[in-house]
Scaffold this motif. Structure first.
Motif, mmCIF file in Angstrom:
data_model
loop_
_atom_site.group_PDB
_atom_site.id
_atom_site.type_symbol
_atom_site.label_atom_id
_atom_site.label_comp_id
_atom_site.label_asym_id
_atom_site.label_seq_id
_atom_site.Cartn_x
_atom_site.Cartn_y
_atom_site.Cartn_z
ATOM 1 N N GLY A 90 50.778 94.498 86.886
ATOM 2 C CA GLY A 90 49.649 93.825 86.274
ATOM 3 C C GLY A 90 48.405 94.706 86.202
ATOM 4 N N LEU A 91 48.458 95.831 86.900
ATOM 5 C CA LEU A 91 47.309 96.743 86.933
ATOM 6 C C LEU A 91 47.794 98.168 86.757
ATOM 7 C CD1 LEU A 91 44.228 97.068 87.435
ATOM 8 C CD2 LEU A 91 44.779 97.298 89.878
ATOM 9 N N SER A 123 46.126 94.826 83.051
ATOM 10 C CA SER A 123 44.748 95.303 83.075
ATOM 11 C C SER A 123 44.743 96.798 83.347
ATOM 12 C CB SER A 123 43.946 94.579 84.168
ATOM 13 O OG SER A 123 43.880 93.202 83.911
ATOM 14 N N VAL A 124 43.929 97.521 82.611
ATOM 15 C CA VAL A 124 43.795 98.956 82.819
ATOM 16 C C VAL A 124 42.454 99.193 83.496
ATOM 17 C CG1 VAL A 124 43.680 101.238 81.767
ATOM 18 C CG2 VAL A 124 45.199 99.469 80.812
ATOM 19 N N ASP A 178 43.569 99.014 76.155
ATOM 20 C CA ASP A 178 44.960 98.554 76.223
ATOM 21 C C ASP A 178 45.119 97.336 77.124
ATOM 22 O OD1 ASP A 178 45.727 102.003 76.168
ATOM 23 O OD2 ASP A 178 46.143 100.593 74.528
ATOM 24 N N THR A 179 44.040 96.903 77.744
ATOM 25 C CA THR A 179 44.081 95.681 78.549
ATOM 26 C C THR A 179 44.375 94.491 77.639
ATOM 27 O OG1 THR A 179 42.550 96.489 80.243
ATOM 28 C CG2 THR A 179 42.711 94.100 79.961
ATOM 29 N N ALA A 180 45.437 93.759 77.960
ATOM 30 C CA ALA A 180 45.870 92.665 77.087
ATOM 31 C C ALA A 180 46.975 91.862 77.759
ATOM 32 C CB ALA A 180 46.397 93.204 75.754
ATOM 33 N N VAL A 181 47.249 90.691 77.195
ATOM 34 C CA VAL A 181 48.484 89.992 77.512
ATOM 35 C C VAL A 181 49.549 90.565 76.581
ATOM 36 C CG1 VAL A 181 49.690 87.782 77.496
ATOM 37 C CG2 VAL A 181 47.295 87.899 78.253
ATOM 38 N N PRO A 186 44.538 91.192 73.340
ATOM 39 C CA PRO A 186 43.397 91.488 74.229
ATOM 40 C C PRO A 186 42.687 90.197 74.618
ATOM 41 C CG PRO A 186 43.424 92.976 72.351
ATOM 42 C CD PRO A 186 44.435 91.902 72.068
ATOM 43 N N PRO A 187 42.052 90.157 75.776
ATOM 44 C CA PRO A 187 41.394 88.934 76.235
ATOM 45 C C PRO A 187 40.435 88.362 75.197
ATOM 46 C CG PRO A 187 41.419 90.568 77.977
ATOM 47 C CD PRO A 187 41.932 91.250 76.753
ATOM 48 N N GLY A 188 40.634 87.113 74.857
ATOM 49 C CA GLY A 188 39.759 86.430 73.916
ATOM 50 C C GLY A 188 39.911 86.839 72.473
#
Lengths: 119, 112
Positions: free
Chosen positions: A10-11, A116-117, A90-93, A41-43
């Motif tokens: 996850g990280l 999460s990066v 690159d942080t994303a679901v 990506p978030p949101g």
């Protein structure tokens, strides 16, 4: 009923490689032609990453082609995504999904995994 | 690359009314075989996207007939009749005609 399940860290640290695996149950991975990855990506909205056929042919989003590698392992009923040199963008679901080659839609999705990066 | 533009981006609707979402493409999505390679998805809070429509106007299995898709070429519409509270979520169009596959920005359907 086919089910897909994403797994992986996850990280991930910046500049490292993100590695995810999608495990398929309820159906043989050899029975479906195309297996895809999509991220969110978030949101934000959905971004296609690429897909791989059950024979190993791949198609990638051009912006990620130099960093993305997909593979398939029929013996484990799994397919995988590696994304190198990651940054915060690159942080994303990350979702894995089946791509219906005739209807050209993603018709079965995993539940998604947040990557999460960050250092 | 093909770009999809959805409108509106936010759509408040009263239960029982009809909601319409537009999806416009920079290129025709009509293939030589007569099919429009447009799909529609809904993503409800905390869930994965779920396909609603394929080939522009075909409902996916289990999708109520309150949902309908129309259009051809570059202009497509998803219509939801008799909107219910459970229809709240973000709706996306997607083109599968050519790589790279593209999604619209999403339209948030809000139930008043």
């Amino acid at each position: 009923q086919m089910q897909l399940h994403e797994s992986g860290p996850g990280l991930v640290k910046p500049s490292d490689t993100l590695s995810l695996t999608c495990t398929v149950s309820g159906s043989s991975i050899s029975n479906t032609h195309w297996w895809g990855w999509i991220r969110q990506p978030p949101g934000k909205g959905l971004e296609w990453i690429g897909y791989i056929s059950n024979t190993g042919d791949t198609q990638y989003w051009p912006s990620l082609r130099s960093r993305a590698t997909m593979s398939i392992d029929p013996s484990r009923n799994q397919f995988s995504l590696k994304l190198s040199s990651v940054t915060a963008v690159d942080t994303a679901v990350y979702y894995c999904a089946t791509y219906h080659g005739t209807e050209r839609v993603f018709d079965h999705w995993g539940q998604g995994t947040l990557v999460s990066v960050s250092s | 690359d093909i770009v999809l533009t959805q409108s509106p981006l936010s759509l408040p609707v009263t239960p029982g009314e009809t909601a319409s979402i537009s999806c416009r493409s920079t290129h025709s999505l009509l293939n030589y075989n007569g099919y429009n390679y447009v799909g529609w998805y809904v993503q409800k809070p905390g869930q994965s996207p779920r396909v609603l429509m394929f080939l522009g106007s075909n409902r996916a299995p289990g999708v109520p007939d309150r949902f309908s898709g129309s259009g051809s070429g570059t202009d497509f519409t998803l219509k939801i009749s008799r909107v219910e509270a459970e229809d709240a979520g973000v709706y996306y169009c997607m083109q599968g005609l050519a790589n790279p596959i593209a999604f619209g920005q999403g339209t948030r359907l809000e139930i008043k």
